[in-house]
Scaffold this motif. Structure first.
Motif, PDB file in Angstrom:
ATOM      1  N   ILE A 229       1.124  -0.912   0.040  1.00 14.03           N
ATOM      2  CA  ILE A 229      -0.335   0.011   0.266  1.00 14.03           C
ATOM      3  C   ILE A 229       0.831   1.357   0.119  1.00 14.03           C
ATOM      4  O   ILE A 229       0.824   2.310  -0.348  1.00 14.03           O
ATOM      5  CB  ILE A 229      -1.239  -0.163   1.578  1.00 14.03           C
ATOM      6  CG1 ILE A 229      -2.011  -1.166   0.846  1.00 14.03           C
ATOM      7  CG2 ILE A 229      -2.024   1.176   1.480  1.00 14.03           C
ATOM      8  CD1 ILE A 229      -2.821  -1.141   2.118  1.00 14.03           C
ATOM      9  N   PRO A 230       2.068   1.856   0.439  1.00 11.38           N
ATOM     10  CA  PRO A 230       2.165   2.187   1.124  1.00 11.38           C
ATOM     11  C   PRO A 230       3.684   3.037  -0.489  1.00 11.38           C
ATOM     12  O   PRO A 230       3.572   4.190  -0.705  1.00 11.38           O
ATOM     13  CB  PRO A 230       3.416   2.845   2.138  1.00 11.38           C
ATOM     14  CG  PRO A 230       3.113   0.920   2.743  1.00 11.38           C
ATOM     15  CD  PRO A 230       2.124   0.733   1.573  1.00 11.38           C
ATOM     16  N   TYR A 232       1.874   2.455  -3.513  1.00  9.01           N
ATOM     17  CA  TYR A 232       0.760   3.150  -3.850  1.00  9.01           C
ATOM     18  C   TYR A 232       1.080   4.665  -4.121  1.00  9.01           C
ATOM     19  O   TYR A 232       0.172   5.326  -4.142  1.00  9.01           O
ATOM     20  CB  TYR A 232      -0.306   2.272  -4.119  1.00  9.01           C
ATOM     21  CG  TYR A 232      -0.222   0.930  -5.175  1.00  9.01           C
ATOM     22  CD1 TYR A 232      -0.223   0.922  -6.670  1.00  9.01           C
ATOM     23  CD2 TYR A 232       0.381  -0.271  -5.049  1.00  9.01           C
ATOM     24  CE1 TYR A 232       0.189  -0.224  -7.139  1.00  9.01           C
ATOM     25  CE2 TYR A 232       0.981  -1.434  -5.764  1.00  9.01           C
ATOM     26  CZ  TYR A 232       0.686  -0.804  -7.211  1.00  9.01           C
ATOM     27  OH  TYR A 232       1.016  -2.622  -7.613  1.00  9.01           O
ATOM     28  N   ALA A 233      -0.050   4.577  -2.157  1.00 15.18           N
ATOM     29  CA  ALA A 233       0.456   6.184  -1.587  1.00 15.18           C
ATOM     30  C   ALA A 233       1.510   7.274  -2.382  1.00 15.18           C
ATOM     31  O   ALA A 233       0.360   8.160  -2.775  1.00 15.18           O
ATOM     32  CB  ALA A 233       0.050   5.441  -0.283  1.00 15.18           C
ATOM     33  N   ALA A 234       2.573   6.496  -2.381  1.00 17.87           N
ATOM     34  CA  ALA A 234       3.735   7.388  -2.687  1.00 17.87           C
ATOM     35  C   ALA A 234       3.272   7.913  -3.876  1.00 17.87           C
ATOM     36  O   ALA A 234       3.626   9.132  -3.925  1.00 17.87           O
ATOM     37  CB  ALA A 234       5.227   6.833  -1.945  1.00 17.87           C
ATOM     38  N   ALA A 236       0.275   8.432  -5.242  1.00 19.37           N
ATOM     39  CA  ALA A 236      -0.587   8.955  -5.155  1.00 19.37           C
ATOM     40  C   ALA A 236      -0.367  10.768  -4.737  1.00 19.37           C
ATOM     41  O   ALA A 236      -0.771  11.534  -5.329  1.00 19.37           O
ATOM     42  CB  ALA A 236      -2.026   7.999  -4.860  1.00 19.37           C
ATOM     43  N   LEU A 237       0.678  10.542  -3.841  1.00 19.15           N
ATOM     44  CA  LEU A 237       1.336  11.993  -3.168  1.00 19.15           C
ATOM     45  C   LEU A 237       2.145  12.541  -4.252  1.00 19.15           C
ATOM     46  O   LEU A 237       1.906  13.461  -4.115  1.00 19.15           O
ATOM     47  CB  LEU A 237       1.993  11.432  -1.876  1.00 19.15           C
ATOM     48  CG  LEU A 237       2.941  12.175  -1.310  1.00 19.15           C
ATOM     49  CD1 LEU A 237       1.853  13.262  -0.187  1.00 19.15           C
ATOM     50  CD2 LEU A 237       3.947  11.529  -0.072  1.00 19.15           C
ATOM     51  N   TRP A 240      -0.457  14.144  -6.286  1.00 23.72           N
ATOM     52  CA  TRP A 240      -1.707  15.634  -5.684  1.00 23.72           C
ATOM     53  C   TRP A 240      -0.532  16.485  -5.533  1.00 23.72           C
ATOM     54  O   TRP A 240      -1.093  17.318  -6.035  1.00 23.72           O
ATOM     55  CB  TRP A 240      -1.382  15.033  -4.191  1.00 23.72           C
ATOM     56  CG  TRP A 240      -2.330  16.100  -2.868  1.00 23.72           C
ATOM     57  CD1 TRP A 240      -3.353  16.855  -3.404  1.00 23.72           C
ATOM     58  CD2 TRP A 240      -1.625  16.825  -2.250  1.00 23.72           C
ATOM     59  NE1 TRP A 240      -3.033  17.573  -2.235  1.00 23.72           N
ATOM     60  CE2 TRP A 240      -2.016  18.189  -2.285  1.00 23.72           C
ATOM     61  CE3 TRP A 240       0.294  16.881  -2.475  1.00 23.72           C
ATOM     62  CZ2 TRP A 240      -1.584  18.948  -0.832  1.00 23.72           C
ATOM     63  CZ3 TRP A 240       0.749  18.180  -0.863  1.00 23.72           C
ATOM     64  CH2 TRP A 240      -0.175  18.502  -0.775  1.00 23.72           C
ATOM     65  N   TYR A 259      -5.123   9.064  -9.528  1.00 28.87           N
ATOM     66  CA  TYR A 259      -5.494   8.289  -8.991  1.00 28.87           C
ATOM     67  C   TYR A 259      -6.701   6.464  -8.774  1.00 28.87           C
ATOM     68  O   TYR A 259      -6.778   5.913  -8.185  1.00 28.87           O
ATOM     69  CB  TYR A 259      -6.778   9.037  -7.944  1.00 28.87           C
ATOM     70  CG  TYR A 259      -5.595  10.031  -8.008  1.00 28.87           C
ATOM     71  CD1 TYR A 259      -4.539  10.392  -6.979  1.00 28.87           C
ATOM     72  CD2 TYR A 259      -6.503  11.316  -6.912  1.00 28.87           C
ATOM     73  CE1 TYR A 259      -3.763  11.179  -6.687  1.00 28.87           C
ATOM     74  CE2 TYR A 259      -6.298  12.330  -6.888  1.00 28.87           C
ATOM     75  CZ  TYR A 259      -4.691  12.285  -6.593  1.00 28.87           C
ATOM     76  OH  TYR A 259      -4.233  13.938  -5.986  1.00 28.87           O
ATOM     77  N   THR A 263      -5.718   2.903  -7.939  1.00 24.99           N
ATOM     78  CA  THR A 263      -6.426   2.117  -7.052  1.00 24.99           C
ATOM     79  C   THR A 263      -6.732   0.302  -8.008  1.00 24.99           C
ATOM     80  O   THR A 263      -6.361  -0.761  -7.018  1.00 24.99           O
ATOM     81  CB  THR A 263      -7.798   2.271  -6.929  1.00 24.99           C
ATOM     82  OG1 THR A 263      -7.585   3.769  -6.315  1.00 24.99           O
ATOM     83  CG2 THR A 263      -8.118   1.968  -6.011  1.00 24.99           C
ATOM     84  N   TYR A 266      -3.250  -1.451  -7.999  1.00 20.22           N
ATOM     85  CA  TYR A 266      -3.051  -2.132  -6.742  1.00 20.22           C
ATOM     86  C   TYR A 266      -3.629  -3.341  -6.320  1.00 20.22           C
ATOM     87  O   TYR A 266      -3.537  -4.438  -6.589  1.00 20.22           O
ATOM     88  CB  TYR A 266      -3.291  -1.132  -5.650  1.00 20.22           C
ATOM     89  CG  TYR A 266      -3.167  -1.806  -4.238  1.00 20.22           C
ATOM     90  CD1 TYR A 266      -1.883  -1.994  -3.487  1.00 20.22           C
ATOM     91  CD2 TYR A 266      -4.508  -2.772  -3.387  1.00 20.22           C
ATOM     92  CE1 TYR A 266      -2.240  -3.147  -2.387  1.00 20.22           C
ATOM     93  CE2 TYR A 266      -4.232  -2.962  -2.731  1.00 20.22           C
ATOM     94  CZ  TYR A 266      -3.251  -3.336  -1.635  1.00 20.22           C
ATOM     95  OH  TYR A 266      -3.244  -4.174  -0.691  1.00 20.22           O
TER      96      TYR A 266
END
Length: 489
Positions: A229-230, A232-234, A236-237, A240, A259, A263, A266
């Protein structure tokens, strides 16, 4: 006939030849990857970039490395380090030339984003070195590989401004950047012609499947999905940061599409992981073939704090010294290179200490030092003597880079055939850390930035308590079905 037990860095035969050729490859990837940092003011003037656009380029530079390290790790395990390293060096010369020829922010941003792929070179050499060195020397050998290769960022900081001045004019930086691309292209041929994946007569163990990491228990499968998850979160960050909420490089519609795409990606990744590991839900893996994925998870968190902070700090330190002590760009680049200069001895030192005194104990001490080091960096201001500020940066750098060496003294001891993938995931976490820290830097002042890194180092220390010291042997299956035992202590 076995080679001598001692590592002779002046030798260029056998395992030492493989080590030297590999750290030089890694060194070149880092020169290319960080060829913009010491030239940042010249590039900004030439392309009329704002401070916000400059910070965006720093984030873009480490973004694509996150998925690239995971993918390159898989390809390395499947096709071998020789072919994959050579291909990466050749292909990444293209965006390097694109960056040298860029005429505006958008062109520079696209080239810088693509150049993030070259940061994946590190994981290839981790697998190569693990094939050539026994467990009792592995920490030291990986430390030399990582430390001397990482020095490429310092070498770039010390030489590229001078090279740009030698060419002269407002295009001097273009020639300096283009030269690094030529170096990468030439060495891709040299590396391919000069190395082999394993010592003569050794087996190169490959994963059963290409496309996802194998785990050996149900609990580990769940942890694997959580640890993805982190990454993909990075990304996404980063999206942003590039959206209208950040520098407006991407429209709101494109950002939303990314985004959604992340998702879906992932979910596809999780499905691939299920496809590869579904057998463990119906038939337990024999104990002799099991490994604990929590070891990988702990190393991921530690590399987030160590290499993640190094990437971020190397990128911003010239600006920090320019702003804090009012230095000119060349002097700021030289002073900032002291942080990366420590790589020459610190990372091999971390690996050596780990070989001698135990993997876990070494990591605990170094992570504690890391937290104190960054807390000290947070109180540097213009009232400090410049020499003292440089000493503080170098001391902090020792703990950062020795910690990286100690992390990768453990990585190859978890599961041999998955070494590229494990190194890829752990390495990717370093870049997740860099994206996180550089995003923090774009929102807060320098002092808060250093304090945030210190806080994550404390979190890493707590996570480290769950690490188990590698000991005994790990098993791998030969192509003919026989079981091989590989010493890990």
């Amino acid at each position: 006939m076995s080679e001598p037990d001692k590592i002779n860095i002046f030798s260029f035969t056998g395992k030492m030849r493989a080590l030297h050729l590999s750290w030089i490859a890694f060194f070149i990837t880092f020169v290319v990857w960080f060829n913009h940092a010491p030239l940042v003011t010249a590039i900004a003037d030439s392309l009329s970039l704002t401070r916000e656009q400059l910070k965006t380029l720093l984030i873009l530079n480490v973004a694509l490395t996150i998925p690239a390290r995971v993918i390159i790790g898989m390809l390395t395990d499947r096709f071998g380090p020789r072919r994959v390293y050579s291909a990466l060096l050749a292909l990444c010369s293209i965006p390097c030339f694109m960056y040298a020829l860029a005429d505006n922010f958008t062109q520079a941003a696209i080239a810088r984003f693509l150049l993030g792929c070259i940061g994946a070179g590190f994981v290839i050499g981790i697998r190569m070195v693990s094939e050539w060195f026994p467990a009792k020397q592995l920490g030291t050998a990986e430390g030399i590989y990582g430390g001397w290769g990482n020095f490429g960022s310092a070498a770039a900081a010390m030489t590229l401004p001078t090279i740009a001045l030698l060419f002269g004019g407002e295009d001097g930086w273009r020639y300096a950047v283009g030269l690094t691309g030529l170096m990468s292209l030439a060495y891709s041929v040299i590396y391919y012609m000069s190395v082999s994946d394993t010592p003569k007569g050794s087996t190169y163990f490959r994963p059963k499947n290409l496309g996802g990491m194998e785990v050996t228990s149900k609990g580990d499968f769940v942890l694997l999905l959580i640890m993805k998850i982190p990454m993909y979160a990075a990304l996404a960050l980063l999206t942003w940061k590039l959206s209208p909420q950040g520098v407006s490089m991407l429209s709101a519609g494109i950002a939303t599409a990314i985004y959604i795409g992340l998702t879906l990606l992932y979910l596809l990744d999780a499905w691939k992981a299920w496809q590869i590991n579904k057998e463990i839900f119906s038939k337990p893996v024999p104990t002799i073939h099991q490994y604990k994925f929590k070891q990988v998870a702990v190393l991921n968190v530690l590399y987030f704090a160590t290499f993640g902070s190094e990437l971020a700090v190397v990128s911003m330190l010239p600006l920090f010294f320019m702003d804090t002590f009012e230095l000119d760009p060349v002097m700021a680049g030289l002073v900032a290179s002291a942080y990366a200069f420590m790589n020459l001895m610190s990372r091999p030192g971390g690996g050596l200490i780990s070989d001698r005194f135990g993997r876990k104990t070494t990591l605990l001490v170094l992570t504690a030092g890391l937290a104190v080091g960054y807390a000290t960096m947070s109180i540097i201001d213009s009232s400090w003597p410049l020499v003292l500020a440089v000493v503080a940066a170098m001391t902090c750098s020792f703990f950062v880079q020795a910690g990286e060496g100690a992390v990768f003294a453990v990585v190859p001891l978890i599961k041999r055939r998955l070494t590229g993938q494990i190194a890829g995931m752990t390495g990717a976490y370093g870049n997740v850390g860099a994206v996180f820290y550089l995003t923090v830097l774009s929102l807060v002042d320098y002092q808060t930035f250093f304090l945030v890194i210190a806080g994550t180092a404390v979190l890493g220390f707590m996570t480290l308590l769950f690490l188990e010291e590698p000991k005994g042997q790990m098993t791998e299956v030969m192509p003919d079905g026989t079981v091989t035992m590989i010493d890990v202590s």
